[in-house]
Design a protein around this motif. Sequence first.
Motif, mmCIF file in Angstrom:
data_model
loop_
_atom_site.group_PDB
_atom_site.id
_atom_site.type_symbol
_atom_site.label_atom_id
_atom_site.label_comp_id
_atom_site.label_asym_id
_atom_site.label_seq_id
_atom_site.Cartn_x
_atom_site.Cartn_y
_atom_site.Cartn_z
ATOM 1 N N GLU A 38 0.846 -1.203 0.000
ATOM 2 C CA GLU A 38 0.000 0.000 0.000
ATOM 3 C C GLU A 38 0.876 1.244 0.000
ATOM 4 O OE1 GLU A 38 -2.435 -0.310 3.486
ATOM 5 O OE2 GLU A 38 -3.324 -2.193 2.838
ATOM 6 N N SER A 39 0.334 2.318 -0.487
ATOM 7 C CA SER A 39 1.003 3.611 -0.446
ATOM 8 C C SER A 39 -0.004 4.689 -0.813
ATOM 9 C CB SER A 39 2.169 3.655 -1.427
ATOM 10 O OG SER A 39 2.790 4.919 -1.399
ATOM 11 N N PRO A 40 0.097 5.839 -0.171
ATOM 12 C CA PRO A 40 -0.838 6.914 -0.495
ATOM 13 C C PRO A 40 -0.565 7.559 -1.849
ATOM 14 C CG PRO A 40 0.752 7.648 1.137
ATOM 15 C CD PRO A 40 0.997 6.187 0.919
ATOM 16 N N SER A 41 0.652 7.378 -2.371
ATOM 17 C CA SER A 41 1.005 8.094 -3.600
ATOM 18 C C SER A 41 2.041 7.312 -4.405
ATOM 19 C CB SER A 41 1.557 9.468 -3.202
ATOM 20 O OG SER A 41 2.611 9.880 -4.000
ATOM 21 N N PRO A 42 1.854 7.211 -5.711
ATOM 22 C CA PRO A 42 2.856 6.550 -6.555
ATOM 23 C C PRO A 42 4.229 7.225 -6.474
ATOM 24 C CG PRO A 42 0.823 6.855 -7.782
ATOM 25 C CD PRO A 42 0.666 7.600 -6.487
ATOM 26 N N THR A 43 4.245 8.535 -6.426
ATOM 27 C CA THR A 43 5.518 9.263 -6.371
ATOM 28 C C THR A 43 6.276 8.928 -5.093
ATOM 29 O OG1 THR A 43 4.524 11.065 -7.627
ATOM 30 C CG2 THR A 43 6.554 11.568 -6.442
ATOM 31 N N THR A 44 5.578 8.928 -3.963
ATOM 32 C CA THR A 44 6.203 8.607 -2.682
ATOM 33 C C THR A 44 6.681 7.166 -2.664
ATOM 34 O OG1 THR A 44 4.779 10.213 -1.565
ATOM 35 C CG2 THR A 44 5.823 8.546 -0.188
ATOM 36 N N PHE A 45 5.854 6.250 -3.130
ATOM 37 C CA PHE A 45 6.209 4.838 -3.150
ATOM 38 C C PHE A 45 7.465 4.615 -3.995
ATOM 39 C CE2 PHE A 45 5.952 0.433 -4.583
ATOM 40 C CZ PHE A 45 5.696 -0.226 -3.389
ATOM 41 N N ASN A 46 7.486 5.183 -5.193
ATOM 42 C CA ASN A 46 8.648 5.031 -6.077
ATOM 43 C C ASN A 46 9.915 5.582 -5.425
ATOM 44 O OD1 ASN A 46 7.339 3.699 -8.199
ATOM 45 N ND2 ASN A 46 6.687 5.627 -9.113
ATOM 46 N N ALA A 47 9.813 6.727 -4.772
ATOM 47 C CA ALA A 47 10.982 7.325 -4.107
ATOM 48 C C ALA A 47 11.479 6.424 -2.967
ATOM 49 C CB ALA A 47 10.629 8.711 -3.569
ATOM 50 N N GLN A 48 10.549 5.834 -2.212
ATOM 51 C CA GLN A 48 10.942 4.958 -1.104
ATOM 52 C C GLN A 48 11.638 3.697 -1.616
ATOM 53 O OE1 GLN A 48 6.999 4.743 0.373
ATOM 54 N NE2 GLN A 48 7.298 6.374 1.863
ATOM 55 N N ILE A 49 11.135 3.114 -2.685
ATOM 56 C CA ILE A 49 11.743 1.901 -3.237
ATOM 57 C C ILE A 49 13.109 2.223 -3.841
ATOM 58 C CG2 ILE A 49 11.486 -0.015 -4.857
ATOM 59 C CD1 ILE A 49 9.590 -0.014 -2.321
ATOM 60 N N LEU A 50 13.233 3.354 -4.486
ATOM 61 C CA LEU A 50 14.548 3.772 -4.997
ATOM 62 C C LEU A 50 15.556 3.901 -3.853
ATOM 63 C CD1 LEU A 50 13.574 6.416 -7.711
ATOM 64 C CD2 LEU A 50 14.777 4.244 -8.089
ATOM 65 N N LYS A 51 15.120 4.475 -2.743
ATOM 66 C CA LYS A 51 15.993 4.630 -1.580
ATOM 67 C C LYS A 51 16.398 3.265 -1.023
ATOM 68 C CE LYS A 51 16.271 7.131 2.769
ATOM 69 N NZ LYS A 51 15.593 8.068 3.668
ATOM 70 N N ILE A 52 15.441 2.341 -0.918
ATOM 71 C CA ILE A 52 15.727 0.988 -0.439
ATOM 72 C C ILE A 52 16.723 0.303 -1.373
ATOM 73 C CG2 ILE A 52 14.725 -1.318 -0.132
ATOM 74 C CD1 ILE A 52 12.188 0.154 0.954
ATOM 75 N N ASN A 53 16.500 0.394 -2.671
ATOM 76 C CA ASN A 53 17.420 -0.205 -3.644
ATOM 77 C C ASN A 53 18.831 0.347 -3.486
ATOM 78 O OD1 ASN A 53 15.550 -1.885 -4.821
ATOM 79 N ND2 ASN A 53 15.178 -0.571 -6.581
ATOM 80 N N GLU A 54 18.932 1.658 -3.309
ATOM 81 C CA GLU A 54 20.245 2.287 -3.173
ATOM 82 C C GLU A 54 20.960 1.799 -1.914
ATOM 83 O OE1 GLU A 54 21.972 6.691 -2.203
ATOM 84 O OE2 GLU A 54 20.263 6.570 -3.554
ATOM 85 N N ILE A 55 20.265 1.777 -0.801
ATOM 86 C CA ILE A 55 20.879 1.372 0.469
ATOM 87 C C ILE A 55 21.269 -0.103 0.443
ATOM 88 C CG2 ILE A 55 20.392 1.001 2.927
ATOM 89 C CD1 ILE A 55 18.803 3.694 2.747
#
Length: 126
Positions: free
Chosen positions: A50-67
């Motif tokens: 779940e996520s309130p926003s596609p933009t927020t979700f995409n940014a969070q997954i990008l951050k997880i991938n980077e870390i």
Amino acid sequence: MNPVVNYFDHKQTIAKNLHNFLVEEGYSKRSFSTLTGISRPTIDLILKGESPSPTTFNAQILKINEILQLSPEQLIEVPRTFNNTQKVQKPAYSYSDHGIDEEKNERAQDLLNGLDNVLDIYSMYV
């Protein structure tokens, strides 16, 4: 040039794969939240797909991938296990009476304070 991945379209797959990763690597939701800098409630939403926003979700997954040093596709492959991926160096923490006067790493101290809080709450019910 690689096309930009819209992770929001793969929320359920990412939720399952991220859950598998946490289990395989031994992360709690709280420790994963601390590692990524993403709030625990948000980690819960991601793990539910779940996520309130596609933009927020995409940014969070990008951050997880980077870390975690994952490629853009790794969290969207179905189904996914991670025991063959490059391991993220996890720090070891120790808490004992040895070196009681020694300073602890700030992150270790934060985690230990969190554990102390849990034990305080637990003791109220015992």
